[in-house]
Design a protein around this motif. Structure first.
Motif, mmCIF file in Angstrom:
data_model
loop_
_atom_site.group_PDB
_atom_site.id
_atom_site.type_symbol
_atom_site.label_atom_id
_atom_site.label_comp_id
_atom_site.label_asym_id
_atom_site.label_seq_id
_atom_site.Cartn_x
_atom_site.Cartn_y
_atom_site.Cartn_z
ATOM 1 N N SER A 7 0.822 -1.204 0.000
ATOM 2 C CA SER A 7 0.000 0.000 0.000
ATOM 3 C C SER A 7 0.860 1.260 0.000
ATOM 4 C CB SER A 7 -0.921 -0.008 1.223
ATOM 5 O OG SER A 7 -1.603 1.224 1.351
ATOM 6 N N ALA A 8 1.910 1.281 0.825
ATOM 7 C CA ALA A 8 2.788 2.446 0.877
ATOM 8 C C ALA A 8 3.493 2.664 -0.458
ATOM 9 C CB ALA A 8 3.816 2.267 1.990
ATOM 10 N N THR A 9 3.859 1.579 -1.120
ATOM 11 C CA THR A 9 4.521 1.695 -2.432
ATOM 12 C C THR A 9 3.594 2.336 -3.444
ATOM 13 O OG1 THR A 9 5.793 -0.297 -1.886
ATOM 14 C CG2 THR A 9 5.800 0.418 -4.179
ATOM 15 N N ILE A 10 2.319 1.940 -3.411
ATOM 16 C CA ILE A 10 1.339 2.584 -4.283
ATOM 17 C C ILE A 10 1.310 4.083 -4.011
ATOM 18 C CG2 ILE A 10 -1.129 2.838 -4.765
ATOM 19 C CD1 ILE A 10 -0.105 0.348 -6.050
ATOM 20 N N GLY A 11 1.235 4.458 -2.746
ATOM 21 C CA GLY A 11 1.162 5.872 -2.404
ATOM 22 C C GLY A 11 2.387 6.650 -2.855
ATOM 23 N N MET A 12 3.575 6.032 -2.730
ATOM 24 C CA MET A 12 4.815 6.731 -3.074
ATOM 25 C C MET A 12 4.977 6.931 -4.578
ATOM 26 S SD MET A 12 7.751 5.330 -0.478
ATOM 27 C CE MET A 12 7.204 3.642 -0.363
ATOM 28 N N PHE A 13 4.534 5.962 -5.373
ATOM 29 C CA PHE A 13 4.873 5.982 -6.798
ATOM 30 C C PHE A 13 3.664 6.143 -7.717
ATOM 31 C CE2 PHE A 13 8.287 3.684 -4.659
ATOM 32 C CZ PHE A 13 9.391 4.388 -5.105
ATOM 33 N N ALA A 14 2.475 6.358 -7.138
ATOM 34 C CA ALA A 14 1.268 6.453 -7.960
ATOM 35 C C ALA A 14 1.392 7.512 -9.045
ATOM 36 C CB ALA A 14 0.053 6.742 -7.069
ATOM 37 N N LYS A 15 1.907 8.678 -8.694
ATOM 38 C CA LYS A 15 1.991 9.762 -9.668
ATOM 39 C C LYS A 15 2.949 9.415 -10.802
ATOM 40 C CE LYS A 15 2.091 14.806 -9.770
ATOM 41 N NZ LYS A 15 0.703 14.859 -10.242
ATOM 42 N N GLN A 16 3.979 8.612 -10.514
ATOM 43 C CA GLN A 16 4.929 8.223 -11.557
ATOM 44 C C GLN A 16 4.322 7.199 -12.516
ATOM 45 O OE1 GLN A 16 8.927 7.389 -10.124
ATOM 46 N NE2 GLN A 16 8.542 8.547 -8.238
ATOM 47 N N TRP A 17 3.268 6.508 -12.073
ATOM 48 C CA TRP A 17 2.603 5.529 -12.942
ATOM 49 C C TRP A 17 1.439 6.144 -13.719
ATOM 50 C CZ3 TRP A 17 2.761 2.213 -7.998
ATOM 51 C CH2 TRP A 17 3.965 1.498 -7.939
ATOM 52 N N GLN A 18 0.975 7.310 -13.265
ATOM 53 C CA GLN A 18 -0.189 7.936 -13.898
ATOM 54 C C GLN A 18 0.064 8.182 -15.380
ATOM 55 O OE1 GLN A 18 -1.099 11.888 -12.505
ATOM 56 N NE2 GLN A 18 -3.292 11.685 -12.979
ATOM 57 N N VAL A 33 -3.285 -2.081 -4.620
ATOM 58 C CA VAL A 33 -3.882 -2.048 -5.963
ATOM 59 C C VAL A 33 -4.145 -0.591 -6.318
ATOM 60 C CG1 VAL A 33 -5.801 -2.784 -7.399
ATOM 61 C CG2 VAL A 33 -4.931 -4.316 -5.623
ATOM 62 N N LEU A 34 -3.504 -0.105 -7.376
ATOM 63 C CA LEU A 34 -3.514 1.314 -7.717
ATOM 64 C C LEU A 34 -4.913 1.862 -7.959
ATOM 65 C CD1 LEU A 34 -2.064 3.957 -8.472
ATOM 66 C CD2 LEU A 34 -1.816 3.050 -10.797
ATOM 67 N N SER A 35 -5.728 1.197 -8.782
ATOM 68 C CA SER A 35 -7.014 1.779 -9.179
ATOM 69 C C SER A 35 -7.979 1.908 -8.015
ATOM 70 C CB SER A 35 -7.655 0.913 -10.284
ATOM 71 O OG SER A 35 -7.934 -0.397 -9.788
ATOM 72 N N GLU A 36 -7.831 1.058 -6.983
ATOM 73 C CA GLU A 36 -8.729 1.109 -5.834
ATOM 74 C C GLU A 36 -8.181 1.973 -4.699
ATOM 75 O OE1 GLU A 36 -9.440 -2.861 -4.548
ATOM 76 O OE2 GLU A 36 -10.214 -3.551 -6.480
ATOM 77 N N HIS A 37 -6.903 2.186 -4.694
ATOM 78 C CA HIS A 37 -6.214 2.877 -3.597
ATOM 79 C C HIS A 37 -6.599 4.357 -3.585
ATOM 80 C CE1 HIS A 37 -2.768 4.312 -1.175
ATOM 81 N NE2 HIS A 37 -2.614 3.050 -0.780
ATOM 82 N N GLN A 38 -6.562 4.969 -2.424
ATOM 83 C CA GLN A 38 -6.900 6.389 -2.315
ATOM 84 C C GLN A 38 -6.003 7.242 -3.197
ATOM 85 O OE1 GLN A 38 -9.448 7.614 -1.037
ATOM 86 N NE2 GLN A 38 -9.067 9.803 -0.755
ATOM 87 N N ALA A 39 -4.718 6.849 -3.319
ATOM 88 C CA ALA A 39 -3.814 7.608 -4.191
ATOM 89 C C ALA A 39 -4.298 7.569 -5.627
ATOM 90 C CB ALA A 39 -2.396 7.047 -4.083
ATOM 91 N N GLY A 40 -4.775 6.397 -6.065
ATOM 92 C CA GLY A 40 -5.299 6.285 -7.423
ATOM 93 C C GLY A 40 -6.571 7.083 -7.611
ATOM 94 N N LYS A 41 -7.431 7.077 -6.612
ATOM 95 C CA LYS A 41 -8.686 7.827 -6.711
ATOM 96 C C LYS A 41 -8.419 9.331 -6.857
ATOM 97 C CE LYS A 41 -11.434 4.292 -6.356
ATOM 98 N NZ LYS A 41 -12.165 3.826 -7.585
ATOM 99 N N LEU A 42 -7.458 9.847 -6.068
ATOM 100 C CA LEU A 42 -7.152 11.273 -6.141
ATOM 101 C C LEU A 42 -6.517 11.651 -7.467
ATOM 102 C CD1 LEU A 42 -5.858 11.921 -2.508
ATOM 103 C CD2 LEU A 42 -8.055 12.578 -3.504
ATOM 104 N N LEU A 43 -5.908 10.669 -8.150
ATOM 105 C CA LEU A 43 -5.292 10.925 -9.458
ATOM 106 C C LEU A 43 -6.218 10.553 -10.611
ATOM 107 C CD1 LEU A 43 -1.670 9.624 -8.715
ATOM 108 C CD2 LEU A 43 -2.408 12.004 -8.964
ATOM 109 N N ASP A 44 -7.467 10.229 -10.271
ATOM 110 C CA ASP A 44 -8.490 9.890 -11.275
ATOM 111 C C ASP A 44 -8.108 8.667 -12.101
ATOM 112 O OD1 ASP A 44 -10.208 11.996 -10.555
ATOM 113 O OD2 ASP A 44 -9.061 13.404 -11.783
#
Length: 495
Positions: A237-248, A264-275
């Motif tokens: 989960s922390a890895t998703i949060g750290m690198f989500a913007k780099q995967w967008q 899981v990126l698409s379900e994670h809060q980081a993914g939601k905030l990045l649409d």
């Protein structure tokens, strides 16, 4: 015949048998009879020409340029002596000093020195510790064994597995029950294992129901024959949060496989905030909060500390209402050691495909952010009343002095952590101590250095053995003294 002789630079009582010329050493409870030219069972004391001598020299640390010390200038003042603060340049450690056994004796060395015009004293002794052990931190994602599982050396139980921390597995080894409560072999092997680990030597350990691991302080662990290179950057989960913007914009879905918390990126809060759009992915395991899954697989030495070699095994079928052919997915472990790239075919099944360069870069970025995997060994022991009696005739005053921060405790010159609560229970990082700082006596018990530093006036107030205080110059100029460069912070306390 009973006489007192100098063992190295301190006094030890010896008993001589006229019939055999053996010397009986009482530096520990074993009370060896040592014949001429031989050493005792601990290899620390020997019979040299009828005299009981300390085999290893007494260690003194010096903070000098000639011993490799460095001066860092910060001022152009002509009369500056190179010191950032006023500090003593020499510290008398307990390594090679000898013990207080039998315990009514004062500490082997009680040394006075002046620091910034204040009289200070350091009381040093090698403690004989039956109540001791090591806490081992092993940086690894690989499964070493279940909690509370027995840890063995040479087939003998020497400790157990404790909790798994962030990217590390903890072991608790030694303790009085393994040293004295089992068979004679168990005690001997436990003592050997603790001494090797404390002296930064490699030890092979096996864990019931788990792995074989080679542990050496300051070195990478070797798990089932494979050297660990890096510890995790974070949980899934922390890895998703750290690198989500780099995967967008570069991939539709990312799954970070982790034995504990798979992200899981698409379900994670980081993914939601990045649409990040929903992908219809279905995960096995127990769903926690959005984008976080527990127990996706059993623990092991595969992807992310799980037992899987095929990451697709943790996925269910994609939901056709949200998934589409051509959808892309990156699956990666928490260390970046494992990674694969997939594209959904017309049947919405993932097909492994060569990874694009920009995603390879993101995997490399995960690896870059992982710290080197190391083994950490902390020696832990309780300074009993008998050891404290070597410092003062009223031992509880020493304990109170330590708790009140009037007395600083060190081990071989290295700073220690003293546990709150009763007694003086301390931990020290063995890599900060001079080499060969630990010995043993075959009772069995470990021999470890411990030093108490305080103002001379405070030492007198707590009932110290004032008649045995000697100046630093006398110790420095004594026979059989080894001077080493001082790499650690000054043990203080400051006057």
């Amino acid at each position: 015949m009973i006489t007192a002789v100098s063992a190295g630079s301190h006094m030890v009582m010896e008993t001589t048998s006229a019939a055999t010329d053996k010397i009986r050493c009482d530096a520990c409870p074993v009370m060896c009879y040592i014949k001429p030219g031989a050493a005792g069972a601990c290899d620390r004391y020997a019979n040299h020409g009828g005299k009981l001598v300390r085999v290893d020299p007494h260690v003194i640390l010096e903070r000098t340029v000639s011993h490799g010390g460095k001066l860092v200038p910060f001022s152009r003042t002509e009369d500056w002596d190179g010191k950032i603060v006023h500090e003593p340049s020499t510290f008398v450690t307990a390594i090679g000093a000898g013990t207080t056994y039998p315990d009514y004796k004062p500490a082997p060395f009680i040394v006075s020195a002046e620091v910034d015009g204040v009289d200070m004293v350091t009381v040093v002794t090698e403690g004989i510790f039956s109540y001791c052990g090591v806490k081992v931190k092993i940086d690894t994602d690989r499964y070493l064994g279940p909690e509370t599982a027995t840890v063995r050396a040479q087939g003998e139980a020497v400790g157990h597995v404790t909790t798994s921390e962030y990217g590390s597995q903890m072991l608790s080894l030694g303790g009085v029950h393994h040293l004295t409560g089992g068979s004679k072999k168990e005690g001997r092997v436990t003592c050997d294992t603790l001494m090797d680990l404390a002296n930064c030597r490699a030890v092979e350990l096996t864990i019931d129901g788990g792995a074989t691991v080679v542990v050496q302080a300051g070195q990478p662990p070797v798990v089932n024959g494979e050297k660990e290179e890096r510890m995790r950057v974070g949980c899934g989960s922390a890895t998703i949060g750290m690198f989500a913007k780099q995967w967008q914009g570069k991939v539709d879905e990312v799954v970070v496989v982790d034995d504990h918390i798979t992200g899981v990126l698409s379900e994670h809060q980081a993914g939601k905030l990045l649409d990040i759009a929903d992908t219809g992915i279905k995960m096995k395991g127990r769903r926690s909060t959005p984008g976080r899954y527990f127990q996706v697989a059993d623990p092991g030495t595969g992807w992310g500390g799980t037992n899987i070699s095929d990451p697709l095994s943790i996925l269910g079928p994609f939901d056709a209402k949200e998934a589409r052919p051509g959808l892309t997915m990156l699956m990666v472990s928490t260390t970046g050691e494992h990674s694969s790239y997939y594209v959904l075919d017309d049947a919405l099944k993932p097909v492994e495909t060569e990874m694009p360069d920009d995603l390879k870069f993101s995997v490399e970025r995960i690896q870059e952010n992982c710290e080197p995997a190391l083994c950490t060994v902390l020696f832990m022991a309780g300074a009993g009343g008998s050891l404290r009696a070597g410092v003062t005739d009223n031992p509880v005053r020493l304990t109170r002095s330590v708790k009140d921060a009037l007395t600083r405790v060190t081990s071989g010159g290295a700073p220690v952590y003293v546990w709150p609560g009763g007694g003086i229970t301390y931990m020290v990082d063995v890599t900060q101590m001079p080499s060969g700082a630990f010995g043993y006596v075959p009772t069995p018990a470990l021999v470890a250095p411990i030093e108490f530093t305080m103002k001379l006036s405070d030492y007198a107030a707590l009932g110290g053995h004032m008649d045995y205080v000697k100046p630093l110059s006398e110790v420095q100029n004594g026979d059989d003294v080894r001077q080493l460069p001082w790499q650690n912070p000054i043990p203080g306390p400051r006057p």
